[in-house]
Design an enzyme around this catalytic site. Structure first.
Site, PDB file in Angstrom:
ATOM      1  N   LYS A  79      59.259 175.272  85.369  1.00 26.03           N
ATOM      2  CA  LYS A  79      59.089 174.000  86.076  1.00 26.03           C
ATOM      3  C   LYS A  79      58.853 174.276  87.564  1.00 26.03           C
ATOM      4  O   LYS A  79      59.496 175.165  88.145  1.00 26.03           O
ATOM      5  CB  LYS A  79      60.347 173.145  85.880  1.00 26.03           C
ATOM      6  N   SER A 159      61.716 163.997  84.559  1.00 25.51           N
ATOM      7  CA  SER A 159      60.709 164.603  85.402  1.00 25.51           C
ATOM      8  C   SER A 159      60.098 165.874  84.819  1.00 25.51           C
ATOM      9  O   SER A 159      59.045 166.316  85.256  1.00 25.51           O
ATOM     10  CB  SER A 159      61.342 164.924  86.767  1.00 25.51           C
ATOM     11  N   SER A 183      66.321 164.157  82.977  1.00 26.81           N
ATOM     12  CA  SER A 183      64.991 164.776  83.077  1.00 26.81           C
ATOM     13  C   SER A 183      64.732 165.967  82.166  1.00 26.81           C
ATOM     14  O   SER A 183      63.636 166.503  82.152  1.00 26.81           O
ATOM     15  CB  SER A 183      64.716 165.204  84.520  1.00 26.81           C
TER      16      SER A 183
END
EC number: 6.3.5.7
Length: 493
Positions: A79, A159, A183
Site C-alpha cells: 500500500k 482506503s 480500511s
C-alpha cells in the site's frame, strides 16, 4: 500446472521450497499479469520490475542454499502508505509529489527480511481517508468483481482499495494494508478476500504515513485465511522506533487453523441490527451463526450499548488527529511547492493545490473540533465516548464471550461515482458503521468472505476478538471459510 499467479502463498511457498518453480518465474508471472491488467484495474500506482527481479534472484540463491525465509520468493504488493526506500511513497496524494524516502517502514522491512519480493506500490484513498478509493490523486482503483449482467465499474472499497483489488485479481500473492476505521476489512469484504486488522500495537506504525495515530494499524489482505495468518506472522513485531508497539511474542498464527471451536462462546451484538439493514446482510449473519453452531460453538446475544455513538465519535477523533498529523505537509522541505508572495502564501497555495477535497474536509473538521471554543464540547466528549465503547467490549469479554460475530458492510460494492454517496459525505461515512468500533477500542477484527448477494457480489462477515488473541480470529474465520468456500471474480480485464 496451474497458472503461477493462481497459487496461494502457502501453495507457492511449498513449490518454491520443493524447487518445482523459481522465485524469478513466479515474479515474472505476476509482473506479466500486472502489465496486462493494471490499465483496467488501476491497482498499482508504481510497479518496480527491476527491484522485484533482483529480490527474486536473491531469493532463488537463498532457496538453493537451503536458507529460505518464511516468505522466501513470495511476490507482494505494498500500500502506498508504507515508506519504501528510494521508491515512490506518496499516500496517493499530490502534496507528496516525487517523494522517495531514504528509509524503509518496519513492517515492509520485516517482510523483506523474511524473503518477500516487492512488486510495487498499491493505490489507496488519499492519506487513507475514504471508503471507496475514489479520493486517490491517481484516480480510483476498480473492483475486479462486476454485478451479474452489468458492465458498471464498482469500487473496491477503501482506503486499501488497491491492495484488495490486486489480491482479488491475482496481481500479487498478498498485500500490506492499513485500517484506521475499517480500511482493511471493508475492501476485503467488497472483493471476496480476507483482511485482518490486528490489535493496536501488534504491528509497528513506524514508516507508515500517519492519518490518525491512535487508530491506525497495519495488517494484511490475502486470498484466504491461511495466507493472512502467514503474512501477519511476518508483519508483526515490537519496534523500539514505535513506542505504541507491544513487546509480546508473535504466535505461529497458521498453527491455529483447523483447531476446534467447540465450546467457544460467540457474541452477537444486538446493536448491530441497524434500521434499514438489507435483508441479505441479516441472512448472511444468521448463516454465519449456524455455521459456528454446527462447529460446536455456543452463540449468545450481547449488548454493546454505546455502538450508536461510535461513528460520530470516530469522525471527531480521526479528523482531529489528521489535522495535527497533516500540518507537516507545507511545501517547504519535500513534495509539492506552489510559490507565493511570502511563506504564509506559499503554505496556503501548496496545501490548497496538494490536498484533495476529502482530505481538506477532514483537516477542517479536525481543526474545528480542536479549536479553543469547541475542544471540550467535541474532542473531549468523543474521547469519553471512546472509553465507554472500549468498556462495552471489555464487559462482554469479561462475561465469558470468546469472540463476536458481526457484519462488515451495510451493502456489497457500489458503483464508482455513485451520485448519492458523492453528494452526501455522511452517507459515505456510514459505510464504516460496523467497523469503526474496533479501532476506537483497539481490538483485532478479521473479514472473511461468507457469500454472494443477489447481484453476485461478495459479502463478508467479521469476527472481533480480545486484545492480542488473533489466533482465536484465525481459528474461527477458518471455520466460516471452510463452510462458505472461496470466491473468485470472473475475469473481464
Amino acid at each position: 500446472m496451474t497458472e503461477l499467479t493462481n497459487l496461494t502463498i502457502s501453495e507457492a511457498r511449498a513449490k518454491l521450497k520443493g524447487r518445482e518453480i523459481t522465485a524469478v518465474e513466479l515474479t515474472d508471472a505476476y509482473l506479466s499479469a500486472i502489465d496486462a491488467a493494471n490499465g483496467a484495474l488501476n491497482a498499482y500506482v508504481t510497479v518496480t520490475p527491476d527491484k522485484a527481479r533482483e529480490m527474486a534472484k536473491a531469493s532463488d540463491a537463498r532457496l538453493a542454499d537451503g536458507k529460505g525465509g518464511p516468505l522466501e520468493g513470495i511476490p507482494l504488493g505494498v500500500k502506498d502508505l508504507f515508506a519504501t526506500r528510494d521508491i515512490h511513497t506518496q499516500a496517493c496524494s499530490h502534496i507528496l509529489d516525487g517523494f522517495k524516502p531514504k528509509y524503509e517502514s518496519t513492517v515492509t522491512q520485516n517482510l523483506w527480511n523474511h524473503g518477500a519480493v516487492m512488486l510495487g506500490k498499491l493505490n489507496m484513498d488519499e492519506f487513507a481517508m475514504g471508503s471507496s478509493n475514489e479520493s486517490s490523486y491517481y484516480g480510483p482503483s476498480v473492483n475486479p468483481w462486476k454485478a451479474k449482467g452489468s458492465d458498471e465499474k464498482l469500487v473496491p472499497g477503501g482506503s486499501s482499495g488497491g491492495s484488495a483489488a490486486a489480491v482479488a485479481a491475482h496481481l500479487c500473492a498478498g498485500a500490506t494494508a492499513t485500517d484506521t476505521g475499517g480500511s482493511i476489512r471493508q475492501p476485503a469484504a467488497f472483493t471476496g478476500t480476507v483482511g485482518i486488522k490486528p490489535t493496536y500495537g501488534r504491528c509497528s506504525r513506524w514508516g507508515i504515513v500517519a492519518y490518525a495515530s491512535s487508530l491506525d494499524q497495519a495488517g494484511p489482505i490475502a486470498r484466504d485465511v491461511r495466507d493472512a495468518a502467514i503474512l501477519l506472522k511476518s508483519m508483526a513485531s515490537v519496534d523500539t522506533k514505535d513506542t505504541t508497539s507491544v513487546d509480546l511474542p508473535v504466535p505461529d498464527y497458521e498453527a491455529s487453523l483447523g483447531q476446534s471451536v467447540k465450546g467457544m462462546k460467540i457474541g452477537i451484538p444486538k446493536e448491530y441490527r441497524i434500521v434499514g439493514m438489507p435483508e441479505e446482510i441479516e441472512k448472511l449473519w444468521q448463516q454465519g451463526v449456524e455455521w459456528l453452531k454446527d462447529a460446536g460453538a455456543e452463540v449468545v446475544e450481547i449488548s454493546l450499548p454505546h455502538t450508536k455513538y461510535a461513528l460520530p465519535a470516530y469522525y471527531i477523533v480521526a479528523p482531529a488527529e489528521a489535522s495535527s498529523n497533516l500540518a507537516r505537509y507545507d511545501g517547504v522541505r519535500y513534495g509539492l511547492r506552489v510559490d507565493g508572495k511570502d511563506i504564509a502564501d506559499m503554505y496556503e497555495k501548496s496545501r490548497a493545490a496538494g490536498f484533495g477535497k476529502e482530505v481538506q474536509r477532514r483537516i477542517m473538521i479536525g481543526t474545528y473540533v480542536l479549536s479553543a471554543g469547541y475542544y471540550d464540547a467535541y474532542y473531549l466528549k468523543a474521547q469519553k465516548v471512546r472509553t465507554l465503547i472500549k468498556r462495552d467490549f471489555e464487559e462482554a469479554f469479561h462475561a465469558g464471550v470468546d469472540a463476536i460475530l458481526a457484519p462488515i458492510t451495510p451493502s456489497s460494492a457500489f458503483a464508482i461515482g455513485d451520485k448519492e454517496l458523492a453528494a452526501d459525505p455522511v452517507k459515505m461515512y456510514l459505510q464504516d458503521v460496523f467497523t469503526v468500533t474496533l479501532n476506537m477500542a483497539g481490538l483485532p477484527g478479521i473479514s472473511v468472505p461468507a457469500g454472494l448477494d443477489h447481484k453476485g457480489l461478495p459479502l463478508g462477515l467479521q469476527i472481533i476478538g480480545k486484545p492480542f488473541e488473533e489466533e482465536t480470529l484465525f481459528k474461527t474465520a477458518h471455520v466460516i471459510e471452510q463452510a462458505a468456500g472461496k470466491f473468485t471474480p470472473a475475469k473481464w480485464w
